[in-house]
Motif scaffolding. Structure first.
Motif, mmCIF file in Angstrom:
data_model
loop_
_atom_site.group_PDB
_atom_site.id
_atom_site.type_symbol
_atom_site.label_atom_id
_atom_site.label_comp_id
_atom_site.label_asym_id
_atom_site.label_seq_id
_atom_site.Cartn_x
_atom_site.Cartn_y
_atom_site.Cartn_z
ATOM 1 N N THR A 104 0.824 -1.212 0.000
ATOM 2 C CA THR A 104 0.000 0.000 0.000
ATOM 3 C C THR A 104 0.857 1.261 0.000
ATOM 4 O OG1 THR A 104 -0.105 0.135 2.407
ATOM 5 C CG2 THR A 104 -1.845 -1.148 1.284
ATOM 6 N N HIS A 105 2.132 1.134 0.370
ATOM 7 C CA HIS A 105 3.075 2.254 0.469
ATOM 8 C C HIS A 105 2.681 3.237 1.564
ATOM 9 C CE1 HIS A 105 4.882 0.529 -3.029
ATOM 10 N NE2 HIS A 105 3.810 0.781 -3.775
ATOM 11 N N GLN A 106 1.835 2.825 2.480
ATOM 12 C CA GLN A 106 1.455 3.662 3.616
ATOM 13 C C GLN A 106 2.567 3.598 4.662
ATOM 14 O OE1 GLN A 106 -1.818 5.314 4.160
ATOM 15 N NE2 GLN A 106 -1.694 5.096 1.952
ATOM 16 N N LYS A 107 2.822 4.704 5.305
ATOM 17 C CA LYS A 107 3.825 4.766 6.373
ATOM 18 C C LYS A 107 3.156 4.840 7.743
ATOM 19 C CE LYS A 107 7.104 4.878 3.363
ATOM 20 N NZ LYS A 107 7.539 3.596 2.868
ATOM 21 N N ASN A 108 1.842 4.797 7.781
ATOM 22 C CA ASN A 108 1.077 4.903 9.013
ATOM 23 C C ASN A 108 0.335 3.594 9.271
ATOM 24 O OD1 ASN A 108 1.910 7.568 9.022
ATOM 25 N ND2 ASN A 108 0.049 8.330 8.103
ATOM 26 N N PHE A 109 -0.262 3.502 10.456
ATOM 27 C CA PHE A 109 -1.095 2.343 10.768
ATOM 28 C C PHE A 109 -2.220 2.239 9.743
ATOM 29 C CE2 PHE A 109 0.900 2.680 14.875
ATOM 30 C CZ PHE A 109 0.814 1.420 15.432
ATOM 31 N N VAL A 110 -2.396 1.062 9.183
ATOM 32 C CA VAL A 110 -3.495 0.800 8.257
ATOM 33 C C VAL A 110 -4.201 -0.459 8.747
ATOM 34 C CG1 VAL A 110 -4.204 0.303 5.898
ATOM 35 C CG2 VAL A 110 -2.234 1.785 6.312
ATOM 36 N N GLY A 111 -5.365 -0.255 9.302
ATOM 37 C CA GLY A 111 -6.167 -1.374 9.758
ATOM 38 C C GLY A 111 -7.383 -1.513 8.865
ATOM 39 N N TRP A 112 -8.506 -1.004 9.343
ATOM 40 C CA TRP A 112 -9.747 -1.102 8.585
ATOM 41 C C TRP A 112 -9.898 0.037 7.583
ATOM 42 C CZ3 TRP A 112 -14.365 -3.113 11.980
ATOM 43 C CH2 TRP A 112 -14.036 -4.376 12.487
ATOM 44 N N ARG A 113 -8.973 0.975 7.590
ATOM 45 C CA ARG A 113 -8.992 2.042 6.579
ATOM 46 C C ARG A 113 -8.796 1.383 5.224
ATOM 47 N NH1 ARG A 113 -4.710 5.793 5.653
ATOM 48 N NH2 ARG A 113 -3.550 4.552 7.155
ATOM 49 N N ASP A 114 -9.639 1.712 4.273
ATOM 50 C CA ASP A 114 -9.668 1.001 2.999
ATOM 51 C C ASP A 114 -8.778 1.700 1.979
ATOM 52 O OD1 ASP A 114 -10.483 -1.227 1.641
ATOM 53 O OD2 ASP A 114 -12.498 -0.504 1.229
ATOM 54 N N VAL A 115 -7.517 1.289 1.915
ATOM 55 C CA VAL A 115 -6.562 1.869 0.979
ATOM 56 C C VAL A 115 -6.202 0.825 -0.082
ATOM 57 C CG1 VAL A 115 -5.643 3.487 2.680
ATOM 58 C CG2 VAL A 115 -4.560 1.264 2.406
ATOM 59 N N PRO A 116 -5.946 1.263 -1.313
ATOM 60 C CA PRO A 116 -5.659 0.308 -2.392
ATOM 61 C C PRO A 116 -4.246 -0.257 -2.314
ATOM 62 C CG PRO A 116 -5.546 2.547 -3.223
ATOM 63 C CD PRO A 116 -6.001 2.643 -1.790
#
Length: 189
Positions: free
Chosen positions: A12-24
């Motif tokens: 996802t390339h996210q640097k933050n917590f990703v739980g139920w947040r719907d990111v591609p």
């Protein structure tokens, strides 16, 4: 005997917590997806979490021989509650004792408004156990937390937290007559 092959969704390339947040997921590495698909059981049932990063990854490894099952919210990542979207330093500053305890003492400790290790383990285990009773081979496209809780069922939560699970890797759970075992862990095809 049944085997469940757990696949971590694409990055996802996210640097933050990703739980139920719907990111591609970034599924631009088609060669890696082709290698992963080739390494998966040919005629297995295929199911994913209902979050778009898992759905898209499952769709990318689907074949006509793999029976696609409906997306399942029981296979979601940890619900990080109020931490979702925050960075690790932001969480540590906001909730220093709680955030440290959450990782060092996996069990009933939960983020504010979120889920504990034990809650996620119970949720995911019930769904995977049901799948193992009805299918010999299942591919489950899910999330790092889902995979780690299942490794924790076999090796213990502390050992699971020491594992690094790469995107597009596979980890095997083997349901044997005398109990649950792991096969390959964090295998990249």
């Amino acid at each position: 005997m049944s085997r469940i092959t757990l696949v971590r969704h694409g990055p996802t390339h996210q640097k933050n917590f990703v739980g139920w947040r719907d990111v591609p997921a970034d599924l631009s590495d088609t060669a890696a997806l082709a290698r992963l698909s080739a390494a998966l059981p040919d005629s297995a049932a295929l199911i994913s979490s209902d979050l778009i990063r898992a759905i898209a990854t499952a769709d990318a490894v689907a074949t006509p021989a793999r029976q696609r099952l409906p997306h399942d919210p029981e296979l979601r990542e940890f619900n990080f509650g109020e931490w979702d979207g925050l960075s690790f330093p932001e969480v540590a500053e906001r909730d220093p004792h709680l955030s440290r305890s959450f990782w060092e003492q996996p069990g009933d400790i939960a983020p504010p408004g979120g889920e504990s290790w034990n809650a996620v383990t119970a949720r995911v285990s019930a769904r995977l156990d049901a799948l193992a009773r009805t299918h010999d081979e299942v591919i489950v496209v899910a999330h790092v937390g889902v995979i780690m809780t299942q490794i924790g069922r076999v090796l213990g939560p502390e050992a699971a937290l020491g594992e690094h699970i790469e995107n597009l890797s596979l980890t095997e759970l083997i349901y044997e007559p005398d109990g649950l075992a792991t096969g390959r862990v964090n295998h990249l095809a």
